[in-house]
Enzyme design. Sequence first.
Site, short mmCIF file in Angstrom:
data_model
loop_
_atom_site.label_atom_id
_atom_site.label_comp_id
_atom_site.label_asym_id
_atom_site.label_seq_id
_atom_site.Cartn_x
_atom_site.Cartn_y
_atom_site.Cartn_z
N LYS A 1 2.31 -3.47 7.31
CA LYS A 1 2.40 -3.44 5.95
C LYS A 1 3.94 -3.35 5.56
CE LYS A 1 0.01 -4.34 3.17
NZ LYS A 1 -0.62 -5.65 2.48
N TYR B 1 -1.31 -0.38 11.24
CA TYR B 1 -1.61 -0.96 10.12
C TYR B 1 -0.62 -0.80 9.03
CZ TYR B 1 -3.60 -1.24 5.14
OH TYR B 1 -3.50 -1.61 3.64
N THR C 1 0.91 -1.27 0.21
CA THR C 1 -0.07 0.09 0.09
C THR C 1 0.68 1.43 -0.09
OG1 THR C 1 -1.34 1.34 1.33
CG2 THR C 1 -0.12 -0.50 2.71
N ASP C 2 0.23 2.46 -0.42
CA ASP C 2 1.01 3.71 -0.38
C ASP C 2 1.07 4.07 0.96
OD1 ASP C 2 -1.68 4.07 0.26
OD2 ASP C 2 -1.92 5.84 -1.62
N GLU C 3 0.38 3.44 1.91
CA GLU C 3 0.46 4.03 3.39
C GLU C 3 1.82 3.74 4.05
OE1 GLU C 3 -2.93 3.86 5.78
OE2 GLU C 3 -4.25 3.53 4.31
P1 NAD Z 1 -10.07 -6.62 3.03
O1 NAD Z 1 -10.05 -6.49 4.44
O2 NAD Z 1 -11.39 -6.43 2.28
O3 NAD Z 1 -9.76 -8.03 2.74
C1 NAD Z 1 -8.75 -8.81 3.39
C2 NAD Z 1 -9.04 -10.35 3.03
O4 NAD Z 1 -7.93 -11.21 3.98
C3 NAD Z 1 -10.29 -10.86 4.01
O5 NAD Z 1 -11.06 -11.63 3.16
C4 NAD Z 1 -9.73 -11.57 5.19
O6 NAD Z 1 -10.64 -12.53 5.58
C5 NAD Z 1 -8.52 -12.31 4.62
N1 NAD Z 1 -7.49 -12.36 5.71
C6 NAD Z 1 -6.98 -11.67 6.73
N2 NAD Z 1 -6.01 -12.44 7.34
C7 NAD Z 1 -6.02 -13.65 6.93
C8 NAD Z 1 -5.15 -14.64 7.03
N3 NAD Z 1 -4.26 -14.51 8.34
N4 NAD Z 1 -4.90 -15.79 6.34
C9 NAD Z 1 -6.02 -15.78 5.34
N5 NAD Z 1 -6.80 -14.67 4.89
C10 NAD Z 1 -6.61 -13.65 5.90
O7 NAD Z 1 -8.96 -5.89 2.30
P2 NAD Z 1 -8.69 -5.27 0.93
O8 NAD Z 1 -8.95 -3.86 0.94
O9 NAD Z 1 -9.25 -6.04 -0.17
O10 NAD Z 1 -7.09 -5.10 0.71
C11 NAD Z 1 -6.20 -6.41 0.52
C12 NAD Z 1 -4.82 -5.90 0.29
O11 NAD Z 1 -4.62 -4.82 -0.55
C13 NAD Z 1 -4.43 -5.68 1.51
O12 NAD Z 1 -2.99 -6.27 1.75
C14 NAD Z 1 -4.15 -4.05 1.83
O13 NAD Z 1 -2.88 -3.85 2.40
C15 NAD Z 1 -3.88 -3.89 0.16
N6 NAD Z 1 -4.47 -2.44 -0.20
C16 NAD Z 1 -5.59 -2.15 -0.16
C17 NAD Z 1 -6.05 -0.79 -0.58
C18 NAD Z 1 -7.61 -0.44 -0.31
O14 NAD Z 1 -7.60 0.93 -0.77
N7 NAD Z 1 -8.42 -1.21 -0.04
C19 NAD Z 1 -5.08 0.01 -1.16
C20 NAD Z 1 -3.55 -0.56 -1.29
C21 NAD Z 1 -3.47 -1.86 -0.72
P1 TYD Z 2 -10.37 4.69 4.86
O1 TYD Z 2 -11.42 4.03 3.77
O2 TYD Z 2 -10.41 3.92 6.23
O3 TYD Z 2 -8.91 4.29 4.30
P2 TYD Z 2 -7.52 4.66 4.51
O4 TYD Z 2 -7.46 4.91 5.92
O5 TYD Z 2 -6.71 3.25 4.27
O6 TYD Z 2 -6.96 5.72 3.65
O7 TYD Z 2 -10.24 6.13 5.09
C1 TYD Z 2 -10.14 6.95 3.99
C2 TYD Z 2 -10.02 8.55 4.29
O8 TYD Z 2 -11.20 8.79 4.73
C3 TYD Z 2 -9.01 8.52 5.69
O9 TYD Z 2 -8.34 10.04 5.27
C4 TYD Z 2 -10.12 8.49 6.69
C5 TYD Z 2 -11.27 8.91 6.44
N1 TYD Z 2 -12.61 8.59 7.06
C6 TYD Z 2 -13.34 9.34 7.48
O10 TYD Z 2 -13.23 10.65 7.21
N2 TYD Z 2 -14.62 9.02 7.98
C7 TYD Z 2 -14.67 7.83 8.32
O11 TYD Z 2 -15.52 7.17 8.71
C8 TYD Z 2 -13.77 6.60 7.47
C9 TYD Z 2 -13.64 5.29 7.60
C10 TYD Z 2 -12.70 7.23 7.05
#
Ligand code: NAD
Ligand code: TYD
Length: 348
Positions: free
Chosen positions: A163, A159, A134-136
Amino acid sequence: MSTDVPQNRPKRLLVTGAAGFIGSNLVHWLLDRWPGASIISLDALTYAGNLANLEDVRDDPRHRFVRGDICDRELVAKLCDEGIDAIVNVAAHTHVDRSLLGGDDFVGTNVGGVQAICEVIKERKSIRLLHVSTDEVYGSQAPDEVATETTALDPRNPYSAAKAGGDLVALAYMHSFGLDVVITRCCNNYGPYQYPEKMIPLFLTNLFEDKQVPLYGDGLHARQWIHVEDHCAAIARVLEGGRRGEIYNISTGVGLTNLELTERLIEIVGKDKSLIKYVQDRPGHDRRYALDDGKLRGELGWEPIFDFGTGIEQTVQWFVDHEDWWRSIKSGAYRKYYDEQYGERIKH
Ligand code: NAD
Ligand code: TYD
């Protein structure tokens, strides 16, 4: 669709975290666009994993779901020995707000789980590991800055720290043992199947019910946004073309403050701005994420397909059309669905 299949395209994939948001979209994307590929989906089915996300590929002969934990080396090894040639590690604990309440699961899966996978493929070096990050991990960027792949890591919450730890473990195994590791770092995703604790689906589903949307702090924190299918396409490009040991940022360059995004959602849904409720800020809330993804575009020719306007409108429509899906999550009913099939949920 091109008929030339790149030589390095994996044929048998293990996708972890496949019942979550990005994982389930990736499974759909790969089954649709890589006809020669078969997939084992591994997911622990934590609160964020939902088998309904994979319901329509349940009977696909090229796909199989296995419930399990990436920390379970024996299981991961057994699955790898079914002829897997690439693992896409999507599994993680992902919600920053939850990580602030206790980081154990975050370190356990996001660091320990990556190490477990690396230990398994240490003995199976032909398997490529694409680790989804992730970019985070770069932390907050100043207004005129963007993070490149060489920008110093500066994670600020449990988190993102976990990561970053996972990324470093994967790279260390690559250096120490010659593993074929590639890492992607993407900006914020939106699209179908996103769990409604994250900003966009939480706000949308609240707005549908005329409930307030909780905007943290002054609402001027900024994120870049990408449609999840564009993220999946980038993962696929890196899987087949990414250079071993390299990191690839993935973005669209579309940066919005949370307030701008909220106002856009309110406008699309046709509600009133009075539903915005400013609430106490998230502790340590990163002000701005911004990526330079020139490396991915230049080296691998990837570009996003969705413009933000089209992507977000389609996403709003998806949530309108899938009311049962998000209501069953918000009510907790979806848990019963898979508990009946798979027994008790494991804790993390
Ligand atoms: P999500 O929370 O929707 O899904 C995560 C999945 O992983 C779930 O289905 C959960 O059951 C499974 N899981 C958790 N722990 C596990 C374990 N120990 N063994 C097997 N399965 C397990 O998350 P997401 O938004 O789909 O994110 C997926 C990946 O993408 C993450 O690595 C996250 O860091 C990365 N990512 C997400 C975003 C975003 O905006 N959502 C952006 C950049 C990177
Ligand atoms: P989020 O979807 O939790 O993603 P991330 O923290 O990984 O970027 O949040 C996106 C942005 O929205 C973040 O700056 C936090 C803000 N946010 C709110 O303002 N209110 C909320 O209830 C949530 C969940 C997030």
